[in-house]
Scaffold this motif. Structure first.
Motif, PDB file in Angstrom:
ATOM      1  N   PHE A  40     -11.204  -3.956   2.867  1.00  0.00           N
ATOM      2  CA  PHE A  40     -10.127  -4.827   2.373  1.00  0.00           C
ATOM      3  C   PHE A  40     -10.710  -6.080   1.707  1.00  0.00           C
ATOM      4  CE2 PHE A  40      -7.032  -8.289   2.870  1.00  0.00           C
ATOM      5  CZ  PHE A  40      -6.116  -7.837   1.930  1.00  0.00           C
ATOM      6  N   TYR A  49      -6.920  -6.184  -8.568  1.00  0.00           N
ATOM      7  CA  TYR A  49      -6.129  -6.723  -7.452  1.00  0.00           C
ATOM      8  C   TYR A  49      -6.137  -8.259  -7.536  1.00  0.00           C
ATOM      9  CZ  TYR A  49      -4.287  -6.944  -2.643  1.00  0.00           C
ATOM     10  OH  TYR A  49      -3.513  -7.158  -1.520  1.00  0.00           O
ATOM     11  N   GLY A 155      -1.030 -14.514   1.903  1.00  0.00           N
ATOM     12  CA  GLY A 155      -1.533 -13.201   1.486  1.00  0.00           C
ATOM     13  C   GLY A 155      -0.490 -12.124   1.297  1.00  0.00           C
ATOM     14  N   SER A 156       0.804 -12.468   1.411  1.00  0.00           N
ATOM     15  CA  SER A 156       1.898 -11.491   1.272  1.00  0.00           C
ATOM     16  C   SER A 156       1.844 -10.389   2.323  1.00  0.00           C
ATOM     17  CB  SER A 156       1.920 -10.865  -0.139  1.00  0.00           C
ATOM     18  OG  SER A 156       3.215 -10.343  -0.408  1.00  0.00           O
ATOM     19  N   ASN A 160       4.180  -6.096   3.756  1.00  0.00           N
ATOM     20  CA  ASN A 160       3.861  -4.823   4.418  1.00  0.00           C
ATOM     21  C   ASN A 160       4.881  -4.480   5.513  1.00  0.00           C
ATOM     22  OD1 ASN A 160       0.507  -5.824   4.033  1.00  0.00           O
ATOM     23  ND2 ASN A 160       1.422  -4.163   2.900  1.00  0.00           N
ATOM     24  N   TYR A 200      -3.355  -0.883  -6.661  1.00  0.00           N
ATOM     25  CA  TYR A 200      -3.474  -0.061  -5.446  1.00  0.00           C
ATOM     26  C   TYR A 200      -4.188   1.270  -5.720  1.00  0.00           C
ATOM     27  CZ  TYR A 200      -0.614  -3.591  -3.329  1.00  0.00           C
ATOM     28  OH  TYR A 200      -0.174  -4.797  -2.849  1.00  0.00           O
TER      29      TYR A 200
HETATM   30  C1  AVI Z   1      -2.634  -7.096   3.406  1.00  0.00           C
HETATM   31  N1  AVI Z   1      -1.697  -6.675   2.373  1.00  0.00           N
HETATM   32  C2  AVI Z   1      -0.923  -7.807   1.874  1.00  0.00           C
HETATM   33  C3  AVI Z   1      -2.311  -5.867   1.298  1.00  0.00           C
HETATM   34  C4  AVI Z   1      -1.240  -5.504   0.231  1.00  0.00           C
HETATM   35  O1  AVI Z   1      -1.506  -5.713  -0.943  1.00  0.00           O
HETATM   36  O2  AVI Z   1      -0.155  -5.062   0.616  1.00  0.00           O
HETATM   37  C5  AVI Z   1      -2.934  -4.601   1.838  1.00  0.00           C
HETATM   38  C6  AVI Z   1      -3.477  -3.678   0.780  1.00  0.00           C
HETATM   39  N2  AVI Z   1      -3.297  -2.375   0.755  1.00  0.00           N
HETATM   40  C7  AVI Z   1      -3.916  -1.864  -0.277  1.00  0.00           C
HETATM   41  N3  AVI Z   1      -4.469  -2.837  -0.955  1.00  0.00           N
HETATM   42  C8  AVI Z   1      -4.226  -3.988  -0.302  1.00  0.00           C
END
Ligand code: AVI
Length: 316
Positions: A40, A49, A155-156, A160, A200
């Protein structure tokens, strides 16, 4: 003892998610073991991202304004602190006059230890190894009368949660706060579908590795025999619901044994296991969710490069 209880819970949740005729699921919180957390961290620096960079930029740009909204005796707590790197500019501004206490709340001992090293010179770090709501209750018990609490939820991560649970969660948070306390909530905002999908499903395959590691973790911790080569990372985006899902798609018919969950699962060719849903918000939606949960929005700052909002929510 605690580790065994957690392992049993993991085994039970895996069993519940993979049993039955409906869509198979695995809870996304299990993506973050040691390997998953490292993957992550790598995701957060991928060119596709932009979320974490936007979060950090907004925090750096508005830390001073936020500090001015808070009384001098403010106490800071953070839900899911991670390494704490993003929090530094805020703590530096808030505690510029007088060093104060900072409570990072996280289930990961390792993340809390890193956070204590990262921020130990900026504040008196008191790590709380707990779930978000339990940790927050512990902070509420420890605070002195008259102290204002600033609660960071960056971090949003709220994206999730399922939308109905997000509101229930904010309501539960509000119950542990007092009027005048402030929550700083980070939310990733809606953006073109191609941009969301690329974030993603990155070209280097880091998100795919992050996703597949969940099966590797189940193999390691629950004595299972998933063959990772027989699964592929799949992204589905529902543009209307602004919901992106991560799945693992079975490449063929297969049978998997998960000993510690006392479970044998069979997967049809093309069948998927949903491992995470991420919701993208509208700025106005954050205000409405906050209002329902008993907060008033005092400020909202949006990044210029990557739609992401930091909202200052006062408990009323
Ligand atoms: C932790 N969370 C906010 C990330 C998201 O973007 O929802 C987790 C993540 N899953 C895949 N990429 C990042």
């Amino acid at each position: 003892m605690q580790a065994r209880v957690l392992a049993n819970e993991f085994a039970r949740e895996v069993r519940a998610g993979l049993t039955g005729a409906q869509q198979k699921t695995l809870p996304c919180r299990y993506l973050y073991d040691e390997v998953g957390s490292a993957l992550f961290e790598a995701i957060t620096v991928l060119p596709e991202y932009g979320l974490t960079r936007a979060d950090t930029r907004v925090l750096e740009a508005h830390a001073g304004e936020l500090a001015e909204l808070l009384p001098p005796n403010t106490l800071v707590a953070e839900l899911g602190s991670g390494s704490g790197a993003k929090t530094r500019p805020l703590l530096e501004r808030i505690y510029s006059r007088k060093p104060g206490v900072y409570y990072p709340i996280d289930l990961s001992q390792r993340a809390l230890a890193r956070c204590a090293v990262e921020l130990g010179t900026t504040a008196a770090v008191v790590p709380l190894e707990a779930s978000y709501l339990d940790g927050l209750r512990q902070v509420a018990e420890r605070r002195a009368p008259g102290q204002t609490l600033l609660l960071l939820f960056l971090g949003s991560t709220i994206g999730n949660f399922e939308p109905e649970y997000a509101i229930d969660f904010l309501l539960a948070v509000r119950l542990s706060l007092q009027p005048g306390d402030v929550m700083l909530l980070g939310t990733d905002l809606e953006k073109p579908a191609s941009q969301v999908i690329a974030a993603y499903d990155d070209a280097a395959g880091v998100t795919a590795a992050f996703n597949l590691n969940l099966l590797a973790r189940i193999n390691r911790e629950l004595e299972a025999d998933f063959d990772l080569r027989q699964f592929e990372h799949l992204i589905r985006y529902d543009e209307e619901a602004r919901r992106i899902e991560m799945h693992l798609r079975s490449r063929q018919y297969q049978i998997v044994n998960i000993h510690r969950s006392d479970l044998i699962v069979d997967l049809a060719p093309g069948e998927t296991i949903c491992t995470e849903a991420c919701h993208k918000f509208r700025a106005s939606q954050v205000r409405e969710m906050a209002r329902i949960a008993g907060f008033e929005m005092r400020a909202q700052w949006v990044d210029d490069e990557w739609p992401f909002a930091e909202s200052v929510l006062a408990a009323v």
